[in-house]
Design a protein around this motif. Structure first.
Motif, PDB file in Angstrom:
ATOM      1  N   ASP A 107    -108.898 124.748 -23.754  1.00 25.39           N
ATOM      2  CA  ASP A 107    -108.618 123.474 -23.099  1.00 25.39           C
ATOM      3  C   ASP A 107    -107.765 123.609 -21.841  1.00 25.39           C
ATOM      4  N   SER A 108    -107.126 124.766 -21.633  1.00 22.14           N
ATOM      5  CA  SER A 108    -106.101 124.873 -20.594  1.00 22.14           C
ATOM      6  C   SER A 108    -106.655 124.769 -19.183  1.00 22.14           C
ATOM      7  N   LEU A 109    -107.630 125.592 -18.840  1.00 16.08           N
ATOM      8  CA  LEU A 109    -108.112 125.598 -17.464  1.00 16.08           C
ATOM      9  C   LEU A 109    -108.799 124.282 -17.090  1.00 16.08           C
ATOM     10  N   PRO A 110    -109.690 123.723 -17.917  1.00 17.80           N
ATOM     11  CA  PRO A 110    -110.275 122.418 -17.554  1.00 17.80           C
ATOM     12  C   PRO A 110    -109.211 121.340 -17.350  1.00 17.80           C
ATOM     13  N   ALA A 111    -108.175 121.365 -18.192  1.00 16.65           N
ATOM     14  CA  ALA A 111    -107.109 120.374 -18.040  1.00 16.65           C
ATOM     15  C   ALA A 111    -106.337 120.595 -16.750  1.00 16.65           C
ATOM     16  N   GLN A 113    -107.408 121.892 -14.008  1.00 12.91           N
ATOM     17  CA  GLN A 113    -108.258 121.476 -12.897  1.00 12.91           C
ATOM     18  C   GLN A 113    -108.235 119.971 -12.727  1.00 12.91           C
ATOM     19  N   ARG A 114    -108.267 119.242 -13.820  1.00 14.86           N
ATOM     20  CA  ARG A 114    -108.218 117.781 -13.737  1.00 14.86           C
ATOM     21  C   ARG A 114    -106.843 117.295 -13.273  1.00 14.86           C
ATOM     22  N   ARG A 117    -105.882 117.895  -9.443  1.00 14.62           N
ATOM     23  CA  ARG A 117    -106.567 117.065  -8.457  1.00 14.62           C
ATOM     24  C   ARG A 117    -105.757 115.817  -8.110  1.00 14.62           C
ATOM     25  N   HIS A 139    -103.480 126.510  -8.902  1.00 19.62           N
ATOM     26  CA  HIS A 139    -103.257 125.232  -9.580  1.00 19.62           C
ATOM     27  C   HIS A 139    -101.800 124.793  -9.545  1.00 19.62           C
ATOM     28  N   SER A 220    -105.901 118.954 -23.224  1.00 16.49           N
ATOM     29  CA  SER A 220    -106.890 117.896 -23.005  1.00 16.49           C
ATOM     30  C   SER A 220    -106.290 116.535 -23.323  1.00 16.49           C
TER      31      SER A 220
END
Length: 230
Positions: A107-111, A113-114, A117, A139, A220
């Motif tokens: 869950d770390s990288l997708p979170a 990235q969100r 932003r 990031h 997440s």
């Protein structure tokens, strides 16, 4: 108060650190067995770990600097074997490379990235994780570590330093981390909002006082909450 930025712990928040630390010990031991077999025989992994703990107990003035404590440990091991000058740079590179070969939680990288932003994020760590080697530097707006600040979590000063980098009041910042005392209590005492990444679902330790603002199972859940509040 609206959250305008985040400070984020690294080890055991974005990845499990123990596998990397164990790999680092094994790689260093393999290097010693190949290049300095006498040192390897005298200081197998359990003995080297015990020596590292001994150094940490003696050098509380370096409690903020795990790198310096590690260097002292390696030099002592070599000195005990009659070698006055340990090849500290080579030894450290072996250890540091393995220590930064981490595997992020799914869950770390997708979170990240969100989050990045929409919000600036500062890494805030007592450890010596290297964002460039891990591949996630992009990031983070800033990197604040205990070694550079000469003070470690839960001391409020390291959180205040991070707030200064962001140019924000502490109450405008959400600190995110896995450790109830180092992360939640430290950030709370410095005036930051707090999010506990509680992957195992433990109850809050009541002896530590007020519970965190957020008790979340993973990154997440954090970003879902942030986006719902914005």
């Amino acid at each position: 108060m609206r959250i305008r930025a985040l400070t984020l712990d690294l080890d055991d928040t974005l990845w499990p650190v123990l596998p990397a630390l164990e790999r680092a010990d094994r790689d260093l031991d393999a290097y010693l067995r190949k290049h300095y077999p006498d040192v390897a025989r005298a200081w197998p992994i359990p003995a080297m770990r015990a020596l590292r703990a001994e150094v940490a107990a003696e050098r509380t003035d370096l409690a903020h600097d795990f790198t310096a404590q590690r260097h002292i440990t390696m030099q002592r091991a070599f000195t005990a074997c009659g070698i006055d000058e340990a090849p500290l740079e080579a030894l450290w590179e072996v250890y540091f490379s393995a220590r930064n070969s981490v595997e992020l939680y799914p869950d770390s990288l997708p979170a990240l990235q969100r989050i990045t932003r929409r919000w600036p994020v500062v890494s805030l760590t007592n450890g010596n994780a290297d964002l460039d080697r891990i591949g996630i530097r992009a990031h983070f707006t800033h990197h604040v570590c205990a070694r550079d600040e000469c003070v470690a979590k839960p001391d409020a000063r390291i959180f205040v330093a991070a707030a200064g980098r962001l140019g924000l009041a502490p109450e405008e910042i959400l600190h995110v981390g896995d450790d109830p005392e180092l992360d939640v209590v430290g950030a709370r005492d410095a005036g930051l909002r707090t999010a506990w990444i509680n992957r195992a679902g433990h109850p809050w330790p009541g002896l530590l006082g007020t519970a965190p603002d957020l008790d979340l199972r993973d990154m997440s859940a954090l970003v879902d909450w942030l986006e719902a509040q914005d």
